[in-house]
Motif scaffolding. Structure first.
Motif, PDB file in Angstrom:
ATOM      1  N   VAL A  52      -7.320   2.729  -1.481  1.00  0.00           N
ATOM      2  CA  VAL A  52      -7.391   2.879  -2.976  1.00  0.00           C
ATOM      3  C   VAL A  52      -8.078   4.169  -3.378  1.00  0.00           C
ATOM      4  CG1 VAL A  52      -8.071   1.854  -5.115  1.00  0.00           C
ATOM      5  CG2 VAL A  52      -7.282   0.425  -3.275  1.00  0.00           C
ATOM      6  N   CYS A 109      -7.276  -1.714   2.951  1.00  0.00           N
ATOM      7  CA  CYS A 109      -6.980  -1.644   1.618  1.00  0.00           C
ATOM      8  C   CYS A 109      -8.084  -1.231   0.940  1.00  0.00           C
ATOM      9  CB  CYS A 109      -6.743  -3.103   0.872  1.00  0.00           C
ATOM     10  SG  CYS A 109      -5.043  -4.030   1.688  1.00  0.00           S
ATOM     11  N   LEU A 120      -4.464  -5.586  -2.340  1.00  0.00           N
ATOM     12  CA  LEU A 120      -5.881  -6.184  -2.078  1.00  0.00           C
ATOM     13  C   LEU A 120      -5.867  -7.525  -2.278  1.00  0.00           C
ATOM     14  CD1 LEU A 120      -8.715  -5.421  -1.794  1.00  0.00           C
ATOM     15  CD2 LEU A 120      -8.999  -5.134  -4.254  1.00  0.00           C
ATOM     16  N   GLY A 146       2.052   1.942  -3.636  1.00  0.00           N
ATOM     17  CA  GLY A 146       0.927   2.204  -4.383  1.00  0.00           C
ATOM     18  C   GLY A 146       0.661   1.013  -5.371  1.00  0.00           C
ATOM     19  N   SER A 147       0.927  -0.227  -5.091  1.00  0.00           N
ATOM     20  CA  SER A 147       0.409  -1.423  -5.806  1.00  0.00           C
ATOM     21  C   SER A 147      -0.967  -1.910  -4.971  1.00  0.00           C
ATOM     22  CB  SER A 147       1.791  -2.455  -5.516  1.00  0.00           C
ATOM     23  OG  SER A 147       2.880  -2.121  -6.246  1.00  0.00           O
ATOM     24  N   TRP A 148      -1.926  -1.313  -5.506  1.00  0.00           N
ATOM     25  CA  TRP A 148      -3.092  -1.449  -5.000  1.00  0.00           C
ATOM     26  C   TRP A 148      -3.586  -2.935  -5.310  1.00  0.00           C
ATOM     27  CZ3 TRP A 148      -2.544   2.360  -2.366  1.00  0.00           C
ATOM     28  CH2 TRP A 148      -2.443   3.626  -2.729  1.00  0.00           C
ATOM     29  N   TRP A 205     -16.847   1.142  -5.301  1.00  0.00           N
ATOM     30  CA  TRP A 205     -16.509  -0.180  -5.439  1.00  0.00           C
ATOM     31  C   TRP A 205     -17.382  -1.143  -5.930  1.00  0.00           C
ATOM     32  CZ3 TRP A 205     -11.749  -2.270  -5.075  1.00  0.00           C
ATOM     33  CH2 TRP A 205     -10.620  -1.563  -4.660  1.00  0.00           C
ATOM     34  N   LEU A 209       0.833  -1.281  -0.073  1.00  0.00           N
ATOM     35  CA  LEU A 209      -0.150   0.030  -0.125  1.00  0.00           C
ATOM     36  C   LEU A 209       0.876   1.271   0.129  1.00  0.00           C
ATOM     37  CD1 LEU A 209      -2.916  -0.825   2.522  1.00  0.00           C
ATOM     38  CD2 LEU A 209      -3.134  -0.882  -0.054  1.00  0.00           C
ATOM     39  N   ASP A 223      -8.636   4.898  -9.135  1.00  0.00           N
ATOM     40  CA  ASP A 223      -8.131   3.847  -9.593  1.00  0.00           C
ATOM     41  C   ASP A 223      -8.731   2.332  -9.125  1.00  0.00           C
ATOM     42  OD1 ASP A 223      -5.921   5.398 -10.296  1.00  0.00           O
ATOM     43  OD2 ASP A 223      -4.584   5.079  -8.609  1.00  0.00           O
ATOM     44  N   ILE A 224      -9.853   2.949  -8.933  1.00  0.00           N
ATOM     45  CA  ILE A 224     -10.757   1.642  -8.244  1.00  0.00           C
ATOM     46  C   ILE A 224     -11.126   0.631  -9.550  1.00  0.00           C
ATOM     47  CG2 ILE A 224     -12.979   1.050  -7.311  1.00  0.00           C
ATOM     48  CD1 ILE A 224     -13.004   3.346  -5.713  1.00  0.00           C
ATOM     49  N   THR A 260      -8.140  -1.437 -10.622  1.00  0.00           N
ATOM     50  CA  THR A 260      -7.814  -2.369  -9.575  1.00  0.00           C
ATOM     51  C   THR A 260      -8.634  -3.434  -9.668  1.00  0.00           C
ATOM     52  OG1 THR A 260      -7.002  -0.648  -8.255  1.00  0.00           O
ATOM     53  CG2 THR A 260      -7.662  -2.800  -7.092  1.00  0.00           C
TER      54      THR A 260
END
Length: 918
Positions: A801, A797, A782, A776-778, A841, A773, A805-806, A809
């Motif tokens: 985000v 997590c 996750l 920035g590697s979402w 989400w 996190l 970027d949702i 991801t």
């Protein structure tokens, strides 16, 4: 599918018997419900049943002054010290007799318990005394001539007032006091119901059963109570002995002379102290006697005062009577402030909130619990369970509501989130046998032995349709098809099946063919299907197609009477429970048998106290009277006349888990064997009738074969039974309608303490997830949190985000992870404040993946969104009307200012013309 179901909450039973009390903050009320304790939060409008269970029904409870410990005693005298922080039992004690009342001292050092004619004072776990052991005996008093009924502590925690059935009130002391040894107050003509000290005073108020209220004035204050010199003299003697042993050089003669001098001085001091004690000894004077129940007793001679409570800060006395009326008096003038009839049954317990504005009442005969605000004269909470056992239940399609029917003819709707009943229907005049929810969630149907099938609207809360047959028929079951347009009901005395149109309320068809009562009906869950399965006591099940003109069908022969039938959620299979204890599975299209489960031995014997049959013979009478498929159809749940609920795997036909719904020995048939203490040389003592009141009173032995109803007006122990089991459509919980009420088992109950990973890898750790996190590697973060399956890590997590970027991801997740992520977000929506972020989400998961999610996950999401919508709609409506009001006021202000300016200009111009003319 996971099987870690745990007890979550108890609905349907609001109050049984015993004491009710408010918590120290005044926001919650504690009510004993059988052998469990329920806490009702009046601010948040929620109920929570503690995961603590006793072997018998609770009767006496009290909370420590710091609010961290709850003392609960059952009807057999078994006490439990329960921590309200961890909700666990920290200590147990057996009084070996029934406890009438328990109460903590105001300083929290001690608590008192009265049993029969004895009063025990014990130490409580407290930081003041440094004693963290419970139930350490301090003093025991056995001075009453009859049973002790009530008690109260003084504000200084030095004195204890105890009321008894011998019409006297006795004053006991925790320590040995010079001013008081034991004092007895007599002046009543009936047993004492309540005794109360005034705040920061030793003045007393006593209330008796015949409505008499006596006021007592003490001649001393609490500060004038002096510790007895008995203990001090002992300390002095020990100190003298030590000094004598240390001083070896002192002459024996000098010691003898000193002792004689000391003795003579002590005698003179004692004579002086006796004279002073006579002047400072505690005495009580009766200020007056008031009769507050005369008006009621003149109209009804059998009415008695049954409960009393006094609030020391506001000086308000509340008294409840056996006819459901309560009085509120202001003390010490005994001025009547308020009176109200809350029911027609006895009020057994009264509680007042610490602020004194709320009053709680408990009525055990109808299981009613009320909280009344006497200043505004409004109900804060009014809840009542079924007066008799529940017979059936049904979940709403989204799992938010549960509908129950009972032997009392009432139909109640419960909210699974709050645990409260919000609507009750009383249209049925006899036992409700079945309730079914419609697929569109707009209405539900109930059948009854009164010969009617009623449809209830959940929008307007009314009975909008009543379906009847040409001739009077007792309906034993009901069913609705997938389109919610057809309603079917089976007869118990007439062996036919009746089909109506819900829209028009007309009888469409009568299906005949069964030769015995129709025990159960079930429509296929498929929307386009109108296939109906019927089970009967004629050892057959029949499959009908209700849309065809021909009503003939081929029966499927069984080995025994059919008790219950259920369709698999996909509609391809049916399960039938029979009287021989088996569950058989058949193909819904061909009628061929695909499997069988023999579960008679799993239910247990459950031998009653009065049974003469051996446990081996009792097992042959056990059968599953209710069954239900799980949400995914892989398991089946079954229950019957037993304390066990069994969960089976359909594919392997093996028992997965057995749930014990209760250990309450106040119910009958809980144990598999008869208690040996009841077996004497004369036989089983439970078979001996105990008569009172000149051989015509209560009888504890039931009539042969009588299992429900009024038991021919005989008082008996209710038998533990499971009347109905149903799985939630979301698959996260299931409900059991049993003798003790509606028990809800959930997978989320206590889930935070369990570790259940999914596809766990070596690098899947909380530290690795937080490191990803930060980078920035979402997506990898996750996935790691979903593998750990820790609710807190998933929450971290999802909230970390960014909204932009949702979608990216979500696109990188596999199908299995998207299902689990959507289920986790449904749980997050219940308590999280980040509503918009979580809805982004949800939108991304549904639109980006474009896959078909499992119905249970979507139903769980629908349930949470429905609750959020109802909560936010009220706030939005309030804000909308407030803004409209402010806007209207803002438009009126300039107009009023302009009118004032015009009036001022007209006035000034008028004055000018007048002066010119003048």
């Amino acid at each position: 599918m996971k099987f870690n179901y745990k007890f979550h909450n108890l609905l349907g039973t609001v109050y049984r018997k015993g004491d009710i009390l408010f918590t120290n903050d005044g926001n919650c009320i504690v009510s004993p419900v059988g052998n469990k304790i329920t806490v009702y939060n009046l601010k948040q409008n929620k109920s929570n049943t503690l995961a603590v269970e006793s072997n018998f029904n609770y009767t006496a409870v009290d909370i420590s002054p710091n609010g961290s410990v709850l003392l609960a005693v059952n009807e057999k005298g078994e006490a439990q010290m329960i921590s309200l922080i961890t909700c666990t039992v920290i200590h147990r004690y057996k009084f070996k007799q029934q406890v009438n009342a328990v109460k903590f001292s105001p300083d929290g050092k001690y608590f008192a318990a009265c049993c029969s004619d004895t009063v025990f004072i014990m130490t409580a776990p407290c930081s003041f005394t440094g004693e963290y052991r419970s139930f350490v005996m301090k003093r025991v008093f056995k001075k009453s001539h009859d049973e002790v009924t009530c008690l109260d502590w003084s504000t200084c925690s030095k004195l204890l007032a105890v009321g008894s059935k011998d019409t006297t009130t006795k004053i006991y002391t925790v320590d040995y006091l010079d001013n008081l040894n034991m004092y007895s107050l007599s002046g009543h003509t009936d047993k004492i119901v309540g005794t109360f000290f005034e705040k920061k005073s030793l003045d007393l108020i006593t209330v008796s059963r015949n409505g008499q209220v006596c006021l007592w004035e003490a001649n001393l204050d609490s500060d004038e109570l002096v510790v007895s010199e008995v203990q001090i003299s002992h300390r002095k003697r020990r100190r003298i002995q030590k000094e004598e042993e240390s001083d070896d050089d002192i002459d024996e003669k000098n010691v003898i002379e000193k002792e004689k001098e000391d003795e003579s001085e002590d005698e003179d001091k004692v004579k002086v102290e006796i004279k002073e004690d006579d002047e400072k000894r505690l005495h009580y004077k009766k200020l007056g006697r008031h009769y507050i129940g005369d008006a009621i007793r003149n109209a009804h001679h059998k009415v008695r005062l049954s409960a009393a409570q006094y609030h020391k800060d506001t000086k308000m006395l509340v008294t409840g009577f056996t006819n459901g009326i309560f009085f509120l008096h202001e003390m010490p003038d005994v001025n009547l402030v308020h009176t109200l009839s809350i029911s027609e049954h006895r009020i057994s317990s009264i509680a007042m909130s610490p602020q004194g504005d709320w009053i709680g009442f408990g009525c055990p005969n109808i299981g009613q619990l009320l909280v009344w605000e006497w200043q505004s004269e409004q109900y804060v909470m009014k809840q009542q369970g079924h007066s008799l056992d529940m017979t059936c239940l049904a979940y709403s399609p989204d799992g938010l509501y549960i509908v129950t029917g009972g032997f009392d003819g009432k139909v109640k709707v419960w909210n699974t989130t709050s645990g409260f009943c919000f609507v009750t229907f009383n249209e049925h005049k006899s036992t409700v046998t079945s309730v079914v929810f419609s697929a569109n969630k707009k209405f539900f149907v109930s059948s009854s032995l009164d010969g009617t099938v009623r449809c209830y609207d959940l929008t307007r809360y009314r009975n909008f349709r009543t379906l009847t047959s040409p001739s009077l028929v007792q309906f034993s079951c009901a069913a609705l098809d997938g389109s919610s347009e057809l309603c079917a009901a089976g007869g118990q005395d007439v062996f036919d099946i009746y089909i109506w149109s819900v829209k028009f309320g007309k009888l469409l068809d009568v299906l005949g063919g069964h030769e015995a009562p129709v025990s159960c009906l079930a429509f296929s869950p498929a929307l386009a299907s109108s296939k109906l399965a019927s089970a009967s006591w004629d050892k057959t099940i029949r499959l009908w197609n209700c849309l065809e003109t021909s009503s003939t069908c081929e029966p499927i022969q069984l080995t025994s009477d059919a008790l219950q039938v259920a369709f698999k959620p996909d509609g391809d299979e049916i399960a039938v429970s029979t009287l021989d204890g088996n569950i058989s599975f058949f193909n819904a299209t061909t009628g061929d048998q695909s499997g069988s489960i023999e579960g008679r031995n799993d239910l247990g014997a459950g031998r009653s106290d009065t049974d003469l049959v051996t446990p081996e013979k009792m097992l042959k009478t056990k059968a599953f009277t209710t069954i239900c498929y799980s949400a995914d159809g892989s398991c089946i749940l079954g229950g019957g006349n037993s304390k066990h609920v069994c969960l089976y795997s359909v594919k392997e036909a093996v028992l997965i888990r057995k749930f014990v719904i209760t250990q309450n020995r106040s119910l009958d048939a809980v144990n598999d064997f008869i208690n040996r203490r009841l077996l004497t040389e004369f036989g089983n003592m439970a078979l001996v009738e105990e008569r009172t009141d000149f051989e015509g009173g209560d009888v504890s032995v039931r009539l042969p074969g009588v299992r429900q109803g009024d038991m021919a007006d005989r008082k008996v122990k209710p038998e533990v039974r499971v009347h109905c089991v149903r799985f939630s459509p979301t698959g996260e919980s299931f409900a059991v309608a049993a003798t003790e009420g509606l028990l809800v088992y959930s997978q989320n109950a206590g889930i935070d303490g369990t570790f259940r990973p999914y596809r766990l890898e070596m690098g899947s750790t909380p530290y690795a997830v937080r490191q990803l996190l930060r980078e920035g590697s979402w997506g990898p973060a996750l996935i790691g949190s979903l593998q750990l399956n820790e609710h807190s890590v998933i929450t971290e997590c999802v909230e970390a985000v960014p909204a932009t970027d949702i979608e990216l991801t979500v696109a990188s997740l596999d199908d299995d992870y998207t299902d689990r992520l959507l289920n986790s977000i449904a749980r997050l929506l219940e308590d999280s404040r980040h509503l918009e972020h979580l809805l982004l989400w949800v939108k991304a998961l549904i639109t980006v993946t474009k896959r078909k999610f499992p119905p249970s996950v979507l139903l769980a999401l629908e349930k949470v969104l429905t609750v959020k919508y109802s909560q936010l709609s009220k706030i939005c409506d309030f804000n909308k009307y407030t803004i409209r009001c402010i806007k209207t006021v803002g438009e009126l202000v300039p107009k009023r200012e302009n009118m004032e300016v015009d009036d001022a200009s007209d006035h000034s111009s008028g004055r000018g013309t007048f002066s010119d003319s003048d």
